[in-house]
Design an enzyme around this catalytic site. Sequence first.
Site, PDB file in Angstrom:
ATOM      1  N   ARG A 130      53.912  36.028  62.791  1.00 38.00           N
ATOM      2  CA  ARG A 130      52.747  35.328  63.371  1.00 38.00           C
ATOM      3  C   ARG A 130      51.445  36.104  63.198  1.00 38.00           C
ATOM      4  NH1 ARG A 130      56.735  33.921  67.023  1.00 38.00           N
ATOM      5  NH2 ARG A 130      57.294  31.745  66.761  1.00 38.00           N
TER       6      ARG A 130
ATOM      7  N   LYS B 165      39.411  32.940  54.696  1.00 36.82           N
ATOM      8  CA  LYS B 165      40.209  31.808  54.191  1.00 36.82           C
ATOM      9  C   LYS B 165      41.350  32.337  53.341  1.00 36.82           C
ATOM     10  CE  LYS B 165      36.753  28.198  53.735  1.00 36.82           C
ATOM     11  NZ  LYS B 165      36.115  27.310  52.749  1.00 36.82           N
TER      12      LYS B 165
ATOM     13  N   GLU C 278      28.766  33.451  41.398  1.00 35.53           N
ATOM     14  CA  GLU C 278      28.782  33.428  42.875  1.00 35.53           C
ATOM     15  C   GLU C 278      27.617  34.254  43.418  1.00 35.53           C
ATOM     16  OE1 GLU C 278      30.708  31.490  44.560  1.00 35.53           O
ATOM     17  OE2 GLU C 278      32.330  31.027  43.156  1.00 35.53           O
TER      18      GLU C 278
ATOM     19  N   LYS D 128      27.057  35.930  52.743  1.00 35.82           N
ATOM     20  CA  LYS D 128      28.294  35.262  53.164  1.00 35.82           C
ATOM     21  C   LYS D 128      28.662  35.689  54.590  1.00 35.82           C
ATOM     22  CE  LYS D 128      32.829  33.675  52.143  1.00 35.82           C
ATOM     23  NZ  LYS D 128      33.941  33.472  51.247  1.00 35.82           N
TER      24      LYS D 128
ATOM     25  N   GLU E 259      33.746  26.591  58.907  1.00 31.16           N
ATOM     26  CA  GLU E 259      33.181  25.637  57.958  1.00 31.16           C
ATOM     27  C   GLU E 259      32.660  24.368  58.581  1.00 31.16           C
ATOM     28  OE1 GLU E 259      33.923  23.663  53.634  1.00 31.16           O
ATOM     29  OE2 GLU E 259      34.735  25.571  54.185  1.00 31.16           O
TER      30      GLU E 259
ATOM     31  N   ARG F 122      28.709  26.980  56.681  1.00 31.72           N
ATOM     32  CA  ARG F 122      29.676  27.485  55.722  1.00 31.72           C
ATOM     33  C   ARG F 122      29.822  26.535  54.527  1.00 31.72           C
ATOM     34  NH1 ARG F 122      34.868  31.305  56.893  1.00 31.72           N
ATOM     35  NH2 ARG F 122      35.336  31.507  54.708  1.00 31.72           N
TER      36      ARG F 122
ATOM     37  N   ASN G  60      29.526  26.012  49.307  1.00 32.12           N
ATOM     38  CA  ASN G  60      30.118  25.181  48.253  1.00 32.12           C
ATOM     39  C   ASN G  60      29.091  24.741  47.215  1.00 32.12           C
ATOM     40  OD1 ASN G  60      32.716  25.250  49.327  1.00 32.12           O
ATOM     41  ND2 ASN G  60      32.241  23.612  50.777  1.00 32.12           N
TER      42      ASN G  60
ATOM     43  N   HIS H  34      30.055  23.706  43.755  1.00 30.30           N
ATOM     44  CA  HIS H  34      31.517  23.626  43.716  1.00 30.30           C
ATOM     45  C   HIS H  34      32.064  22.205  43.586  1.00 30.30           C
ATOM     46  CE1 HIS H  34      31.241  27.823  44.627  1.00 30.30           C
ATOM     47  NE2 HIS H  34      32.549  27.975  44.651  1.00 30.30           N
TER      48      HIS H  34
ATOM     49  N   HIS I 143      34.316  22.312  40.623  1.00 24.87           N
ATOM     50  CA  HIS I 143      35.763  22.143  40.732  1.00 24.87           C
ATOM     51  C   HIS I 143      36.237  21.008  39.846  1.00 24.87           C
ATOM     52  CE1 HIS I 143      36.780  24.210  44.803  1.00 24.87           C
ATOM     53  NE2 HIS I 143      37.152  24.930  43.765  1.00 24.87           N
TER      54      HIS I 143
ATOM     55  N   HIS J  10      36.457  29.872  36.821  1.00 24.42           N
ATOM     56  CA  HIS J  10      35.871  29.308  38.042  1.00 24.42           C
ATOM     57  C   HIS J  10      34.351  29.535  38.086  1.00 24.42           C
ATOM     58  CE1 HIS J  10      35.564  28.127  42.236  1.00 24.42           C
ATOM     59  NE2 HIS J  10      34.978  29.279  42.496  1.00 24.42           N
TER      60      HIS J  10
HETATM   61  N1  LIG Z   1      39.395  32.731  50.121  1.00 24.45           N
HETATM   62  C1  LIG Z   1      38.207  32.378  49.717  1.00 24.45           C
HETATM   63  O1  LIG Z   1      37.259  32.253  50.507  1.00 24.45           O
HETATM   64  C2  LIG Z   1      37.969  32.142  48.258  1.00 24.45           C
HETATM   65  C3  LIG Z   1      36.673  32.034  47.774  1.00 24.45           C
HETATM   66  C4  LIG Z   1      36.483  31.870  46.419  1.00 24.45           C
HETATM   67  C5  LIG Z   1      37.567  31.804  45.573  1.00 24.45           C
HETATM   68  N2  LIG Z   1      38.823  31.900  46.074  1.00 24.45           N
HETATM   69  C6  LIG Z   1      39.990  31.835  45.196  1.00 24.45           C
HETATM   70  O2  LIG Z   1      39.935  32.930  44.287  1.00 24.45           O
HETATM   71  C7  LIG Z   1      40.637  32.594  43.109  1.00 24.45           C
HETATM   72  C8  LIG Z   1      39.845  33.038  41.920  1.00 24.45           C
HETATM   73  O3  LIG Z   1      39.679  34.445  42.006  1.00 24.45           O
HETATM   74  P1  LIG Z   1      39.488  35.343  40.711  1.00 24.45           P
HETATM   75  O4  LIG Z   1      38.421  34.786  39.872  1.00 24.45           O
HETATM   76  O5  LIG Z   1      39.358  36.740  41.178  1.00 24.45           O
HETATM   77  O6  LIG Z   1      40.822  35.062  39.909  1.00 24.45           O
HETATM   78  P2  LIG Z   1      42.164  35.885  39.681  1.00 24.45           P
HETATM   79  O7  LIG Z   1      42.638  36.488  40.916  1.00 24.45           O
HETATM   80  O8  LIG Z   1      43.084  34.974  38.971  1.00 24.45           O
HETATM   81  O9  LIG Z   1      41.697  37.038  38.686  1.00 24.45           O
HETATM   82  C9  LIG Z   1      41.249  36.705  37.401  1.00 24.45           C
HETATM   83  C10 LIG Z   1      42.036  37.482  36.321  1.00 24.45           C
HETATM   84  O10 LIG Z   1      41.614  38.835  36.304  1.00 24.45           O
HETATM   85  C11 LIG Z   1      42.726  39.704  36.441  1.00 24.45           C
HETATM   86  N3  LIG Z   1      42.216  40.877  37.117  1.00 24.45           N
HETATM   87  C12 LIG Z   1      41.832  40.977  38.415  1.00 24.45           C
HETATM   88  N4  LIG Z   1      41.268  42.159  38.626  1.00 24.45           N
HETATM   89  C13 LIG Z   1      41.311  42.845  37.469  1.00 24.45           C
HETATM   90  C14 LIG Z   1      40.856  44.132  37.071  1.00 24.45           C
HETATM   91  N5  LIG Z   1      40.187  44.927  37.895  1.00 24.45           N
HETATM   92  N6  LIG Z   1      41.097  44.517  35.795  1.00 24.45           N
HETATM   93  C15 LIG Z   1      41.724  43.687  34.936  1.00 24.45           C
HETATM   94  N7  LIG Z   1      42.129  42.452  35.234  1.00 24.45           N
HETATM   95  C16 LIG Z   1      41.931  42.040  36.499  1.00 24.45           C
HETATM   96  C17 LIG Z   1      43.746  38.886  37.175  1.00 24.45           C
HETATM   97  O11 LIG Z   1      45.047  39.363  36.946  1.00 24.45           O
HETATM   98  C18 LIG Z   1      43.532  37.514  36.572  1.00 24.45           C
HETATM   99  O12 LIG Z   1      44.189  37.443  35.347  1.00 24.45           O
HETATM  100  C19 LIG Z   1      40.882  31.099  43.164  1.00 24.45           C
HETATM  101  O13 LIG Z   1      42.225  30.884  43.456  1.00 24.45           O
HETATM  102  C20 LIG Z   1      40.014  30.626  44.310  1.00 24.45           C
HETATM  103  O14 LIG Z   1      40.559  29.515  44.984  1.00 24.45           O
HETATM  104  C21 LIG Z   1      39.041  32.076  47.396  1.00 24.45           C
END
Ligand SMILES: NC(=O)c1ccc[n+]([C@@H]2O[C@H](COP(=O)([O-])OP(=O)(O)OC[C@H]3O[C@@H](n4cnc5c(N)ncnc54)[C@H](O)[C@@H]3O)[C@@H](O)[C@H]2O)c1
Length: 530
Positions: free
Chosen positions: A293, A315, A357, A399, A409, A413, A417, A420, A424, A436
């Site tokens: 939990r 999130k 971003e 943020k 949100e 918040r 977006n 987005h 998206h 992304h």
């Molecule tokens: N929780 C939230 O508020 C929030 C906000 C925005 C995005 N997200 C989520 O984040 C995700 C996208 O995140 P992302 O762009 O970091 O993608 P990701 O985690 O897939 O990373 C992108 C790629 O880079 C690689 N990688 C990561 N760090 C590295 C490093 N230092 N050196 C070499 N390779 C590395 C990863 O293995 C992957 O292949 C989505 O799923 C999205 O929904 C969440």
Amino acid sequence: MSTEAPIRLFLSGPMGSGKSSVGRAAAAVLGVPFVDLDAQIAIEQGASVRRIFEERGEAEFRRIERETIRRMADRPGPVVIALGGGTVVDWATRRYLLQRGVVVTLRAPVAELIRRLEGARDRPLLVRGDPVPVLTALIEERASAYAECHGVIDTAGRTIESIAREAIAIACERPVVVPLGERTYRVEIGAGIGTRVGDRLRQAGVAGVVVVVSDSHVEQPWAARCREHVAAAGYDAASVTLPPGEAMKTIRSVEAIWDAALAAGIDRQGAVVAVGGGVVGDLAGFAASTLLRGVALGQLPTTLLAMVDASVGGKTGFNHAKGKNLLGTFHHPRFVLCDVDALSTLEPAERIAGLAEIAKAAWLDGEETVAALEHDAAALRSGDRAAMIAAIRRAVALKARIVADDEREDEGRALLNLGHTLGHAMEAASGWQMRHGEAVARGMIVAIRVAQRIGYASDAEVARLERLLAALGLPTDPDRYLGPATFAFVDADKKRRGREVRFVLPGAPGHTRIHPIALTELERLVLGGA
Ligand SMILES: NC(=O)c1ccc[n+]([C@@H]2O[C@H](COP(=O)([O-])OP(=O)(O)OC[C@H]3O[C@@H](n4cnc5c(N)ncnc54)[C@H](O)[C@@H]3O)[C@@H](O)[C@H]2O)c1
């Protein structure tokens, strides 16, 4: 390069915690003016704090205190201010000080505070009786106000000078605070700071198994190093290395984390630490929020996107066949360490995508941040560390501000977006072949063009945003990804309410707003039909 604000250090904490002596010492080291708030009030009012309390009452004293601290903190230039013990209890004052400078809370056990206060006759709140229960109750009452700060220093058994040095170090580093009462956490940003993970686990009260979650792209060297630091701090470190990529953001990966944590014997004192991009962070966060939990979560983001967005705000979640992030929870981390060294192994295109971003946050924030980003665009594009640290800090600060005002949100918040809704949709329509950040950049262009068509953004603002994104190396060509097929994905977006979308409409920097709009109307504005 961006110019940093002058140091404004505000020392907070209960009476006896050493705010005045530490403040005086810190100001001397920094060579900046020192203000003792209570003494300042006494001079201005021609009466001691105790007399003001007795003769005019606590409410009037607090009013004077609010007005005086605003005036002192508003003055330009660097300063160290020792606050009164109750200054930060006022919500508006506290939030103002967090924006204006660096708030450091000093603390010590009650017995030590009492010892330090022996003989002090000018403490109005201590004349009420036995000081131990009075002070204990006061500290409990103020716990969530004291927790909302950039750093906490345990002062027991330490010299004034060493406490002052630590306070100065916090002020120079300027971590970003996400102020959520006793759930407050800090986002630390710098080179090589991943080494602090052991300290931060200890400060978070973690006393059990620590599960380090990463993916195979970051396992070496980043997750391996993290485990070493965790083990060096005396923790048993278990490890989960997931296959990389968005396609792995599923319940199966969550199960892998649950399995490893339970096999390692995690209990409520344990923690999950995410080392990776947003995918790892969201999965590890969800696992942490559901294990027993809820256990503590630490975030060591390794992509730019994860540093400025995914690791902050609480999130968590994973994808479902029906869409992205349809399952999840809110679970804030206890600490976030943005070690920009990790960006050195990231593919340059991935790092550039993360700048979207940062551009989004700047446009939401206002003119000053957009101008700083325009100034630093070339440096950021080439991965310059100092520019990166400054830009990450600004984006995270925005943020943090939004999350603090609107944790779950709503209007505030939802502004995050920006870009987005269409972003998206373009990302999905491309079969997730688009990064992304690239999708967000294109989505922002579409959004500001929609704003232009309904008269909310000017031609100059559209051109400025396009220029900024291009200077950062981001794509500004949404047109070839737009069509009725893309709108099928807008329709599937969870942000839609009935047939209306809460569209995030950018105007001039700092003037973005939510604009509810029928899907058909949005489609007409985007595709330019009749
Ligand atoms: N929780 C939230 O508020 C929030 C906000 C925005 C995005 N997200 C989520 O984040 C995700 C996208 O995140 P992302 O762009 O970091 O993608 P990701 O985690 O897939 O990373 C992108 C790629 O880079 C690689 N990688 C990561 N760090 C590295 C490093 N230092 N050196 C070499 N390779 C590395 C990863 O293995 C992957 O292949 C989505 O799923 C999205 O929904 C969440």
